[in-house]
Design a protein around this motif. Structure first.
Motif, PDB file in Angstrom:
ATOM      1  N   ASP A   1      18.917 -11.799 -16.960  1.00  0.00           N
ATOM      2  CA  ASP A   1      18.835 -10.348 -16.811  1.00  0.00           C
ATOM      3  C   ASP A   1      20.026  -9.761 -16.054  1.00  0.00           C
TER       4      ASP A   1
ATOM      5  N   ARG B   1      20.081  -9.902 -12.068  1.00  0.00           N
ATOM      6  CA  ARG B   1      18.758  -9.789 -11.446  1.00  0.00           C
ATOM      7  C   ARG B   1      18.557 -11.005 -10.556  1.00  0.00           C
TER       8      ARG B   1
ATOM      9  N   THR C   1      13.973 -15.587  -9.834  1.00  0.00           N
ATOM     10  CA  THR C   1      12.529 -15.543  -9.591  1.00  0.00           C
ATOM     11  C   THR C   1      12.197 -16.317  -8.314  1.00  0.00           C
TER      12      THR C   1
ATOM     13  N   THR D   1       9.563 -11.633  -9.352  1.00  0.00           N
ATOM     14  CA  THR D   1       8.689 -12.423 -10.218  1.00  0.00           C
ATOM     15  C   THR D   1       9.355 -12.583 -11.579  1.00  0.00           C
TER      16      THR D   1
ATOM     17  N   ASP E   1       8.487 -11.432 -14.379  1.00  0.00           N
ATOM     18  CA  ASP E   1       8.484 -10.223 -15.202  1.00  0.00           C
ATOM     19  C   ASP E   1       8.675  -8.935 -14.404  1.00  0.00           C
ATOM     20  N   GLY E   2       9.165  -9.032 -13.186  1.00  0.00           N
ATOM     21  CA  GLY E   2       9.404  -7.828 -12.383  1.00  0.00           C
ATOM     22  C   GLY E   2       9.459  -8.153 -10.909  1.00  0.00           C
TER      23      GLY E   2
ATOM     24  N   GLU F   1       7.010  -7.947  -6.947  1.00  0.00           N
ATOM     25  CA  GLU F   1       5.703  -7.796  -6.318  1.00  0.00           C
ATOM     26  C   GLU F   1       5.908  -7.274  -4.901  1.00  0.00           C
TER      27      GLU F   1
ATOM     28  N   ARG G   1       0.991  -6.164  -5.228  1.00  0.00           N
ATOM     29  CA  ARG G   1       0.905  -5.438  -6.497  1.00  0.00           C
ATOM     30  C   ARG G   1       2.170  -5.653  -7.319  1.00  0.00           C
ATOM     31  N   PRO G   2       2.036  -5.789  -8.643  1.00  0.00           N
ATOM     32  CA  PRO G   2       3.212  -5.958  -9.501  1.00  0.00           C
ATOM     33  C   PRO G   2       3.900  -4.619  -9.783  1.00  0.00           C
ATOM     34  N   TYR G   3       5.214  -4.656  -9.881  1.00  0.00           N
ATOM     35  CA  TYR G   3       6.017  -3.485 -10.231  1.00  0.00           C
ATOM     36  C   TYR G   3       7.059  -3.919 -11.241  1.00  0.00           C
ATOM     37  N   LYS G   4       7.422  -3.028 -12.134  1.00  0.00           N
ATOM     38  CA  LYS G   4       8.457  -3.331 -13.126  1.00  0.00           C
ATOM     39  C   LYS G   4       9.852  -3.053 -12.576  1.00  0.00           C
ATOM     40  N   SER G   5       9.964  -2.175 -11.557  1.00  0.00           N
ATOM     41  CA  SER G   5      11.295  -1.833 -11.056  1.00  0.00           C
ATOM     42  C   SER G   5      11.322  -1.755  -9.535  1.00  0.00           C
TER      43      SER G   5
END
Length: 152
Positions: free
Chosen positions: A86, A89, A92, A110, A112-113, A115, A119-123
């Motif tokens: 990515d 980025r 992980t 993570t 896919d984004g 934490e 809580r998970p976040y995309k950005s």
């Protein structure tokens, strides 16, 4: 006669030294130009190098063990250990730490984004907004990118 160990005083002095003085120390201890990283990185590497030169570095068996562990992770392919998915980025599992208004904020990268607070976040920008209540570039907020230029 007692001998006084000057190393603890030298290490403590790193915290109050001016950044140009830290960079000069880097040149002396590493015989190279200092990297463009933050002050905390310079302090920690200078502290380690100072102690390493005085007290000695890692034992050869420790170095071999670390190399074996690294090979277990990347199969011995040094290029693979430096590959980041990515486009820059963080890898992980990396923990991003930022103090905001006296509170340490910890974000984990993570697959896919990100934490934050379980809580998970995309950005990262969404996390920075949740922390500050204002719009931020998340990469700048967490110190991964200078707001004036793009990362390498």
């Amino acid at each position: 006669m007692t001998t006084h160990d000057p190393i603890p005083a030298r290490l403590a002095a790193l915290k109050t030294a001016a950044t140009p003085a830290l960079k000069a120390q880097w040149r002396d201890l590493f015989d190279s130009e200092p990297p463009p990283f933050n002050r905390r990185y310079l302090e920690s590497r200078l502290a380690y190098r100072t102690q390493e030169l005085v007290y000695g570095g890692l034992k050869p068996e420790t170095v071999r063990r670390l190399e074996r562990l690294g090979e277990d992770l990347d199969g011995g392919d040094r290029r693979k250990s430096r590959v980041r998915a990515d486009h820059g980025r963080p890898i992980t599992g990396t923990r991003l730490i930022r103090e905001w208004q006296g509170v340490e904020q910890v974000v984990t990268v993570t697959a896919d984004g990100f934490e934050w607070q379980g809580r998970p976040y995309k950005s990262l920008s969404a996390i920075a907004r949740a922390i500050t209540g204002t719009r931020w570039n998340g990469w700048v907020f967490f110190g991964l990118r200078n707001h004036r230029r793009r990362p390498r």
